[in-house]
Design an enzyme around this catalytic site. Sequence first.
Site, PDB file in Angstrom:
ATOM      1  N   SER A  96       9.568  35.709  77.555  1.00  0.00           N
ATOM      2  CA  SER A  96      10.386  34.506  77.408  1.00  0.00           C
ATOM      3  C   SER A  96       9.623  33.316  77.978  1.00  0.00           C
ATOM      4  O   SER A  96       9.303  33.266  79.165  1.00  0.00           O
ATOM      5  CB  SER A  96      11.713  34.683  78.153  1.00  0.00           C
ATOM      6  OG  SER A  96      12.377  33.441  78.210  1.00  0.00           O
TER       7      SER A  96
ATOM      8  N   HIS B 295       9.640  34.711  72.970  1.00  0.00           N
ATOM      9  CA  HIS B 295      11.066  34.405  73.035  1.00  0.00           C
ATOM     10  C   HIS B 295      11.211  32.934  73.410  1.00  0.00           C
ATOM     11  O   HIS B 295      10.766  32.513  74.475  1.00  0.00           O
ATOM     12  CB  HIS B 295      11.713  35.303  74.094  1.00  0.00           C
ATOM     13  CG  HIS B 295      13.192  35.209  74.143  1.00  0.00           C
ATOM     14  ND1 HIS B 295      14.012  35.815  73.213  1.00  0.00           N
ATOM     15  CD2 HIS B 295      14.023  34.572  75.012  1.00  0.00           C
ATOM     16  CE1 HIS B 295      15.269  35.570  73.511  1.00  0.00           C
ATOM     17  NE2 HIS B 295      15.305  34.809  74.597  1.00  0.00           N
TER      18      HIS B 295
ATOM     19  N   ASP C  37      13.833  30.121  74.233  1.00  0.00           N
ATOM     20  CA  ASP C  37      15.227  29.854  74.596  1.00  0.00           C
ATOM     21  C   ASP C  37      15.566  28.410  74.276  1.00  0.00           C
ATOM     22  O   ASP C  37      14.930  27.494  74.792  1.00  0.00           O
ATOM     23  CB  ASP C  37      15.424  30.098  76.098  1.00  0.00           C
ATOM     24  CG  ASP C  37      15.486  31.571  76.421  1.00  0.00           C
ATOM     25  OD1 ASP C  37      16.249  32.287  75.764  1.00  0.00           O
ATOM     26  OD2 ASP C  37      14.754  32.001  77.337  1.00  0.00           O
TER      27      ASP C  37
ATOM     28  N   MET D  45      18.411  25.533  74.522  1.00  0.00           N
ATOM     29  CA  MET D  45      19.641  25.207  75.255  1.00  0.00           C
ATOM     30  C   MET D  45      19.962  23.736  75.066  1.00  0.00           C
ATOM     31  O   MET D  45      19.050  22.901  75.066  1.00  0.00           O
ATOM     32  CB  MET D  45      19.425  25.486  76.748  1.00  0.00           C
ATOM     33  CG  MET D  45      18.943  26.888  77.039  1.00  0.00           C
ATOM     34  SD  MET D  45      18.695  27.103  78.812  1.00  0.00           S
ATOM     35  CE  MET D  45      18.099  28.792  78.851  1.00  0.00           C
TER      36      MET D  45
ATOM     37  N   HIS E 115      16.174  31.884  70.351  1.00  0.00           N
ATOM     38  CA  HIS E 115      17.470  32.255  70.920  1.00  0.00           C
ATOM     39  C   HIS E 115      18.301  30.979  71.072  1.00  0.00           C
ATOM     40  O   HIS E 115      18.073  30.201  71.992  1.00  0.00           O
ATOM     41  CB  HIS E 115      17.231  32.943  72.275  1.00  0.00           C
ATOM     42  CG  HIS E 115      18.468  33.414  72.968  1.00  0.00           C
ATOM     43  ND1 HIS E 115      18.445  33.923  74.252  1.00  0.00           N
ATOM     44  CD2 HIS E 115      19.761  33.461  72.570  1.00  0.00           C
ATOM     45  CE1 HIS E 115      19.679  34.260  74.610  1.00  0.00           C
ATOM     46  NE2 HIS E 115      20.489  33.978  73.616  1.00  0.00           N
TER      47      HIS E 115
ATOM     48  N   MET F 157      21.096  28.984  72.226  1.00  0.00           N
ATOM     49  CA  MET F 157      22.219  28.888  73.163  1.00  0.00           C
ATOM     50  C   MET F 157      22.739  27.458  73.081  1.00  0.00           C
ATOM     51  O   MET F 157      22.563  26.653  74.001  1.00  0.00           O
ATOM     52  CB  MET F 157      21.750  29.237  74.577  1.00  0.00           C
ATOM     53  CG  MET F 157      21.477  30.715  74.749  1.00  0.00           C
ATOM     54  SD  MET F 157      20.536  31.065  76.242  1.00  0.00           S
ATOM     55  CE  MET F 157      18.902  30.692  75.646  1.00  0.00           C
TER      56      MET F 157
ATOM     57  N   MET G 181      22.764  40.131  76.349  1.00  0.00           N
ATOM     58  CA  MET G 181      22.414  39.372  77.558  1.00  0.00           C
ATOM     59  C   MET G 181      22.735  40.208  78.795  1.00  0.00           C
ATOM     60  O   MET G 181      23.840  40.729  78.920  1.00  0.00           O
ATOM     61  CB  MET G 181      23.232  38.072  77.642  1.00  0.00           C
ATOM     62  CG  MET G 181      22.905  36.984  76.652  1.00  0.00           C
ATOM     63  SD  MET G 181      21.270  36.228  76.768  1.00  0.00           S
ATOM     64  CE  MET G 181      21.005  35.964  78.493  1.00  0.00           C
TER      65      MET G 181
ATOM     66  N   ASP H 274      17.947  40.900  77.342  1.00  0.00           N
ATOM     67  CA  ASP H 274      17.449  39.601  77.801  1.00  0.00           C
ATOM     68  C   ASP H 274      18.091  39.208  79.121  1.00  0.00           C
ATOM     69  O   ASP H 274      19.299  38.993  79.186  1.00  0.00           O
ATOM     70  CB  ASP H 274      17.766  38.552  76.714  1.00  0.00           C
ATOM     71  CG  ASP H 274      17.184  37.185  77.025  1.00  0.00           C
ATOM     72  OD1 ASP H 274      16.333  37.073  77.918  1.00  0.00           O
ATOM     73  OD2 ASP H 274      17.598  36.219  76.347  1.00  0.00           O
TER      74      ASP H 274
HETATM   75  C1  DX5 Z   1      18.494  33.088  79.866  1.00  0.00           C
HETATM   76  C2  DX5 Z   1      17.487  33.296  78.776  1.00  0.00           C
HETATM   77  C3  DX5 Z   1      16.463  34.351  79.061  1.00  0.00           C
HETATM   78  C4  DX5 Z   1      15.601  34.068  80.263  1.00  0.00           C
HETATM   79  C5  DX5 Z   1      15.021  35.360  80.775  1.00  0.00           C
HETATM   80  O1  DX5 Z   1      19.461  32.210  79.391  1.00  0.00           O
HETATM   81  O2  DX5 Z   1      18.123  33.656  77.558  1.00  0.00           O
HETATM   82  O3  DX5 Z   1      15.639  34.552  77.913  1.00  0.00           O
HETATM   83  O4  DX5 Z   1      14.564  33.182  79.985  1.00  0.00           O
HETATM   84  O5  DX5 Z   1      14.328  35.093  81.947  1.00  0.00           O
HETATM   85  P1  DX5 Z   1      14.142  36.188  83.078  1.00  0.00           P
HETATM   86  O6  DX5 Z   1      13.368  37.325  82.472  1.00  0.00           O
HETATM   87  O7  DX5 Z   1      13.408  35.471  84.157  1.00  0.00           O
HETATM   88  O8  DX5 Z   1      15.519  36.632  83.496  1.00  0.00           O
HETATM   89 ZN    ZN Z   2      16.891  34.253  75.860  1.00  0.00          ZN
END
Ligand code: DX5
Ligand code: ZN
Length: 224
Positions: free
Chosen positions: A11, A36, A38, A40, A69, A71, A142, A180
């Site tokens: 990620s 990955h 993320d 947001m 991903h 979010m 998650m 994740d």
């Molecule tokens: C959280 C994200 C994850 C996060 C994982 O909202 O969706 O992908 O980056 O990070 P670690 O492995 O540090 O928990």
């Molecule tokens: Zn994620």
Amino acid sequence: MCESVKILEPSLLASDPGRLAEQMARAARGGAAMWHLDVMDGHFVPNLSFGPHICAGLLKHTSLPIDVHLMVEKPSRFIDPFLHAGASSVILHVEVRDSEPIPQMLREIKEAGATPAVSLRPQTPLEMLEPYLPLVGRVLLMSVEPGYGGQTFLPGSLERARALRAMIDRVSPGIQLQMDGGVTLDNAGSILEAGVDILIAGSAVFDAPDIEARCEEFSLLLGR
Ligand code: DX5
Ligand code: ZN
């Protein structure tokens, strides 16, 4: 039945933004198979992160696919921009408002040649996934509340992974299961045993003193 391929998906949220391409190259040498990303929006989750231009820009520096991903409160606004930016797969959260047409969005992702996927927060009942299973190639579970990297793996997540694996095998075998949040070298073995195919790991990869060596350690666990 053939065994599914198990892979590591770092990620990028945990990477050093000033050294992103270099850190990605190190992780790729250690066996990372996919990135990955993320996304947001400060609404669906309290944090902000990457946009489509980052996705397109990163693809100039890597031959590995990018898994997005989403979010965000309104994923329908962002699917097209990320597909145009070269995303290989797009993950939608099942908890978005009813006005967001999840089946239609999943079909749109597939028609564009990308892999559609769905995700759910740690407290969301697994049954909410069932109607979407025939439409997806992957499901992301998650194991922390979405929003931030570096959180601790929630213990109930292994039980959820086992139940979800059973549901997938019953309803739509062949779907890949991703975990994740809080994935580390210490818990990776149990996560894989619970039926997960893809380990998403941010801080466990990018906070390591040697990113390449850390990915090699994950690769060994993954049997690669
Ligand atoms: C959280 C994200 C994850 C996060 C994982 O909202 O969706 O992908 O980056 O990070 P670690 O492995 O540090 O928990
Ligand atoms: Zn994620």
